[in-house]
Enzyme design. Sequence first.
Site, mmCIF file in Angstrom:
data_model
loop_
_atom_site.group_PDB
_atom_site.id
_atom_site.type_symbol
_atom_site.label_atom_id
_atom_site.label_comp_id
_atom_site.label_asym_id
_atom_site.label_seq_id
_atom_site.Cartn_x
_atom_site.Cartn_y
_atom_site.Cartn_z
ATOM 1 N N GLY A 19 0.840 -1.205 0.000
ATOM 2 C CA GLY A 19 0.000 0.000 0.000
ATOM 3 C C GLY A 19 0.869 1.247 0.000
ATOM 4 O O GLY A 19 1.890 1.301 0.692
ATOM 5 N N ARG A 61 9.677 0.060 -6.028
ATOM 6 C CA ARG A 61 8.373 0.015 -6.711
ATOM 7 C C ARG A 61 8.240 1.299 -7.518
ATOM 8 O O ARG A 61 8.434 2.389 -6.991
ATOM 9 C CB ARG A 61 7.222 -0.137 -5.708
ATOM 10 C CG ARG A 61 7.225 -1.490 -5.025
ATOM 11 C CD ARG A 61 5.900 -1.821 -4.386
ATOM 12 N NE ARG A 61 4.940 -2.330 -5.352
ATOM 13 C CZ ARG A 61 3.675 -2.641 -5.027
ATOM 14 N NH1 ARG A 61 3.248 -2.464 -3.799
ATOM 15 N NH2 ARG A 61 2.856 -3.118 -5.939
ATOM 16 N N CYS A 129 -8.756 -4.315 -3.391
ATOM 17 C CA CYS A 129 -7.392 -4.376 -2.857
ATOM 18 C C CYS A 129 -7.383 -4.033 -1.364
ATOM 19 O O CYS A 129 -8.388 -4.228 -0.672
ATOM 20 C CB CYS A 129 -6.483 -3.437 -3.652
ATOM 21 S SG CYS A 129 -4.726 -3.723 -3.363
ATOM 22 N N ASP A 198 -2.600 4.970 -5.714
ATOM 23 C CA ASP A 198 -1.135 5.002 -5.640
ATOM 24 C C ASP A 198 -0.613 6.293 -6.228
ATOM 25 O O ASP A 198 0.397 6.823 -5.776
ATOM 26 C CB ASP A 198 -0.532 3.799 -6.358
ATOM 27 C CG ASP A 198 -0.744 2.556 -5.516
ATOM 28 O OD1 ASP A 198 -1.802 1.939 -5.641
ATOM 29 O OD2 ASP A 198 0.132 2.257 -4.680
ATOM 30 N N LYS A 209 -4.605 -0.228 -7.800
ATOM 31 C CA LYS A 209 -4.464 -1.671 -8.049
ATOM 32 C C LYS A 209 -5.133 -2.115 -9.343
ATOM 33 O O LYS A 209 -6.238 -1.674 -9.642
ATOM 34 C CB LYS A 209 -5.054 -2.423 -6.846
ATOM 35 C CG LYS A 209 -5.029 -3.929 -6.912
ATOM 36 C CD LYS A 209 -3.681 -4.524 -7.199
ATOM 37 C CE LYS A 209 -2.590 -4.075 -6.259
ATOM 38 N NZ LYS A 209 -1.230 -4.287 -6.773
HETATM 39 C C1 RUB Z 1 -2.156 -1.339 -2.951
HETATM 40 C C2 RUB Z 1 -3.162 -0.436 -3.558
HETATM 41 C C3 RUB Z 1 -3.832 0.545 -2.643
HETATM 42 C C4 RUB Z 1 -3.093 1.882 -2.700
HETATM 43 C C5 RUB Z 1 -3.568 2.828 -1.603
HETATM 44 O O1 RUB Z 1 -1.411 -2.049 -3.907
HETATM 45 O O2 RUB Z 1 -3.384 -0.414 -4.748
HETATM 46 O O3 RUB Z 1 -5.151 0.765 -3.034
HETATM 47 O O4 RUB Z 1 -1.708 1.673 -2.536
HETATM 48 O O5 RUB Z 1 -3.220 2.316 -0.336
HETATM 49 P P1 RUB Z 1 -0.179 -2.985 -3.422
HETATM 50 P P2 RUB Z 1 -3.079 3.282 0.930
HETATM 51 O O6 RUB Z 1 -0.748 -4.006 -2.498
HETATM 52 O O7 RUB Z 1 0.350 -3.562 -4.679
HETATM 53 O O8 RUB Z 1 0.801 -2.086 -2.720
HETATM 54 O O9 RUB Z 1 -4.402 3.971 1.056
HETATM 55 O O10 RUB Z 1 -2.776 2.359 2.080
HETATM 56 O O11 RUB Z 1 -1.990 4.233 0.641
#
Ligand code: RUB
Length: 306
Positions: A19, A61, A129, A198, A209
Site C-alpha cells: 500500500g 516500486r 485491494c 497510488d 491496483k
Molecule cells: C495497494 C493499492 C492501494 C493503494 C492505496 O497495492 O493499490 O489501493 O496503494 O493504499 P499494493 P493506501 O498491495 O500492490 O501495494 O491507502 O494504504 O496508501
Amino acid sequence: MLKPIQATAMRIKQLEVQGARNVAVAAIKAIETLAKETKAKNKKEFLKELSEAKEILFSSRETEPLMRNAVRLIISQVEKNIHEKVEELTEIVTSASEQFLKNLENSKRKIAEIGARRIRNNSVVLTHCHSSTVTYLLRRAKLEGRSFEVICTESRPVFQGRITAKEMLELGVKTTLIVDSATRFFMNQVDLVLVGADAITSEGNVVNKIGTSMIALIAQEARTPFYVVSELLKFDPVTRYGDYEKIEERRQNEIWKNPPKNLIIRNPAFDITRRDFVHGIICEEGIISPHSITQVMHRKYPWILE
Ligand code: RUB
C-alpha cells in the site's frame, strides 16, 4: 551503510510492506535511520549517501509518488540548509521526516472524518485491494456508530482483499469476499465504491491496483458512485510536465508458479482510471473533483510543483 535501506527496499518489493502509504512511511523511516547511523564526514558525503538511498528506494516500486515526494522533500531540506556539520544535517532529516509523517497522519484523520459522512446506515460499500486510507475511513464510520456492510474483491493475483476482509471482520463489520470477476454480479447491491490510490496525475486520472478501472467502468454503468480516497501527496508532479506515470509490472510467478513453456503471462500491478469515472477524490481538502487537482495542489502543497 546502505544495508538497512536495501532491506527496506526488499520488504517493499516483496509486498511485506504493502500500500502506498505504508511504503512511504517505511521509506521515510529508513532514511531517518540512515541519517542517524551515518558515518559521513561532511555534507557532500552525507548527500551522496542520501542520494544512493533514494535510488534504491525508488527502484523498489515504480508507481509510488507518495514515497518519492516524501524522500525528495526530506533530501531537499538538507540540500537547502546552510549547516555543514553532519550532526546538524541529521537533525534536519529527523525533523523533516517527523513533519512529513505528522502531516500524513493528519491527512488520514481528516480524510476519514470527511469520508465517513458518506457512509449511511445500512450502506453497502465495495472496495478493491487493501488501502489503509479506505479501511481507516471505514473504521471511523463504524466508531461513529454507523452500521454498514463491506464487499471486498479478492484482488488477484496476490489477494490483498483478504487483508481488507480480515480488518473489516476485526472491526465487527459484515464482510463478503468476492472474486474480482464477480464485481458486476454484485454491483447493483452496492451503494458506493471506495478505492485508494497510488498516484494521481495532473489531469486527475487515478492509478490504483489492477482492476480498479474495470470496477469504475462497472460502477458507472450501474450508476453507483465511485470515490477515490487519497492523500493529495500521491499527486505525481512529473505528469504535469508530460511524463506518464510508470506502471509497475510484477513477476509472472505471482500468477502461475509453473506455467507451460512459451506461455506469455503479463502482470501489471496497477491501472489508470480516467477522471470521468471518478465521482470525487476524498482528500484532506474535502471531496474534490479530479478536474481541480492541479489548482488544489497549487494551493495546498505549492512546493510539489516547483
Ligand atoms: C495497494 C493499492 C492501494 C493503494 C492505496 O497495492 O493499490 O489501493 O496503494 O493504499 P499494493 P493506501 O498491495 O500492490 O501495494 O491507502 O494504504 O496508501
